[in-house]
Write a protein that holds these residues in place. Structure first.
Motif: not given
Length: 550
Positions: A176-177, A184-192, A386-388
């Motif tokens: 979800i961005f 730059e919008p941040k893309g939040v990665e949520i795991s299973v 992509d934003q370490v």
């Protein structure tokens, strides 16, 4: 053989976040099989409706299988990203579940955002496919683009009953961005694992059952759509996707007609449904069991109306950044507090969630002392896509537990509940949407001729709006700035008040004196219908039209 002697197939077990103890003993299904049990048990039961059309559970599962089969044929598999140009409609859950069935990552994007912004996001994502719910021209080349006409054909194909591709707990479920401070919008990665944990933790509070009927208001590029749509569907509940005009009378009529039991509404929309409070009666909400609000501070008077008018209805104040998987802290209001002037607490962490308040590097325990809220445990995001460096700045580890630094200033009240005070940066929320004012500022500063810029929320006619002051010698620069904002930002992020200042206004520290600028602009705007203003060096503020004429 008599009718009673015909052997009956045992019902399929629901996911373990069901309130039924027999279901809770079983392992969770693959995300792609989220509604498989409901489709098996109640194939002809209506699953959802959006005011124009609906789907039964069998149709929802069948169309998701058809999409998964097609995606698999195109080589889309585990870990690949599939972007959806999201709209509020009954097809969205089909797409999410179909993507999960083939092991891919669900990425809903705002379909209404400007093309340059969308193109930038797709360039970063490098998706294996993009699915649009209309037949617009593709925004990017060299990517598999599916428009509505092709999608309808895919979903009408035979649906092979194949097992969903197994995903590892650490695999990404969705991205979800949100608005980003760097522009730059941040893309939040949520795991299973985080999503499955969230389902179990939060349904202990929501208490969705197969008999629930849920009113869904959230856009699908907002993570609350998972809470108010995919979670209840997984348990066989009915979901009404509201896509109409946000007017109190219209929403109340649907809540009554559809026999809604659960309402989840950001504070702005709950205030619209409430209006003056005289409509909050059992006659108008005959089946209502729960109201949950959050995503922005809710006026305690609005909550009091619901607890007074419908005292048996559970009213819950919820809190949760996208980075902590939708909702992580909740507080049930047991009784109305007519004397309360401040907002109700956000409460205590869900099961499986850790919370600590930190000030000057030390954890705070005493009542009333404010610090930054850190959320830890199994619901914390994997990181920003992509934003370490940004991930490392916001996620820290303490005693083996990963914590997300929320940037929200909180304290404990006398009962140990967490109380929200505000942000420690310039992130704000309007109508439940996270907006980093820094993102707007960066775009403005990138416009030729702009020397400084100030962006803030200011009150106008009882509501907060985004205000922008552009400092530039040439007034025509303001027009160029506004065109740039239209090209790069969705409408909800664009300033409602715009002012031009020919001179820099700085504080004693040499920084842009935003407080002074915004105070002058807010005072002028309060008694005017104008949206554009000019600030003179002498302190005068006068309205102008959008082309700069007085």
């Amino acid at each position: 053989m008599t009718e009673t002697s015909i052997p009956m197939a045992a019902p399929a077990a629901l996911p373990p976040w069901s309130l039924d103890s027999a279901d809770r003993a079983l392992p969770p299904p693959e995300l792609g099989d989220l509604v498989r049990a409901a489709a098996t048990n109640w194939p002809d039961r209506p699953a959802l409706h959006d005011g124009r059309g609906g789907l039964t559970f069998a149709e929802l599962e069948g169309q998701a299988r058809a999409l998964a089969a097609w995606l698999s044929e195109q080589g889309v598999g585990r870990g690949d990203r599939v972007a959806i140009l999201a709209e509020k409609c009954a097809l969205m859950p089909v797409l999410a579940i179909g993507i999960w069935k083939c092991g891919a990552v669900y990425v809903p994007l705002d379909a209404a955002q400007p093309v340059p912004r969308l193109r930038s996001l797709l360039g970063r994502l490098q998706p294996s496919a993009v699915i649009a719910l209309d037949d617009r021209e593709p925004s990017v080349a060299d990517v598999r683009w599916v428009g509505r006409t092709q999608l309808d054909g895919i979903l009408s194909r035979p649906a092979p009953d194949r097992p969903a591709v197994a995903k590892r707990p650490e695999d990404t479920a969705y991205i979800i961005f949100t608005s980003g401070s760097t522009g730059e919008p941040k893309g939040v990665e949520i795991s299973v694992a985080s999503l499955v944990a969230y389902f179990g933790n939060h349904n202990e509070v929501l208490r969705f059952t197969p008999e629930s009927r849920v009113f869904s208001l959230s856009p699908f590029h907002f993570d609350v759509s998972i809470e108010d749509t995919l979670l209840p569907l997984s348990l066989g509940a009915f979901v009404y996707q509201f896509r109409g005009v946000h007017a109190g009378a219209i929403m109340r009529a649907i809540l009554k007609r559809e026999r809604i039991t659960h309402v989840i509404a950001v504070s702005t929309l709950l205030t619209m449904i409430t209006e003056d409070g005289r409509h909050v009666t059992r006659e108008n909400f005959p089946c209502l069991q729960m109201v949950m609000t959050g995503a922005e501070v809710c006026d305690p008077g609005v909550i009091n109306v619901w607890k007074t008018g419908l005292p048996e209805v559970r009213v819950i104040n919820a809190y949760g950044p996208t980075e902590a998987t939708i909702v992580c802290v909740t507080h049930e209001i047991e009784r109305a507090d007519a004397e309360r002037m401040s907002s109700y607490p956000i409460g205590r962490p869900l099961r499986g969630v850790a919370a600590r308040i930190v000030d000057d590097g030390a954890e705070v325990h005493e009542q009333g002392r404010a610090g930054e809220l850190w959320i830890g445990g199994e619901q914390v995001m994997s990181g920003y896509f992509d934003q370490v460096e940004e991930t490392a700045r916001r996620v820290v580890e303490v005693d083996g537990v990963r914590y997300y630094r929320t940037g929200d200033m909180c304290s404990y009240d006398q009962d140990g509940n967490i109380v929200f005070h505000g942000r420690n940066d310039d992130e704000v929320k309007l109508a439940g949407r996270r907006i980093h004012l820094g993102e707007i500022r960066q775009i403005v500063l990138g416009s030729p001729g702009v020397e400084r810029a100030a962006v803030a929320l200011v009150p106008r006619n009882g509501h907060d709006v985004i205000a922008l002051v552009v400092m530039a010698p040439d007034r025509s620069v303001v027009t160029d700035v506004e065109k740039r904002l239209v090209d790069l930002l969705p409408e909800y992020m664009r300033p409602a008040l715009v002012a031009w200042s020919p001179e820099l206004t700085v504080s004693s520290t040499g920084k842009t004196d935003e407080n002074r600028l915004m105070r002058r602009l807010a005072e002028a705007a309060e008694g005017s219908t104008a949206t554009h203003f000019a600030l003179s060096p002498g302190g005068d503020v006068r309205p102008i039209d959008g082309d700069g004429d007085a």
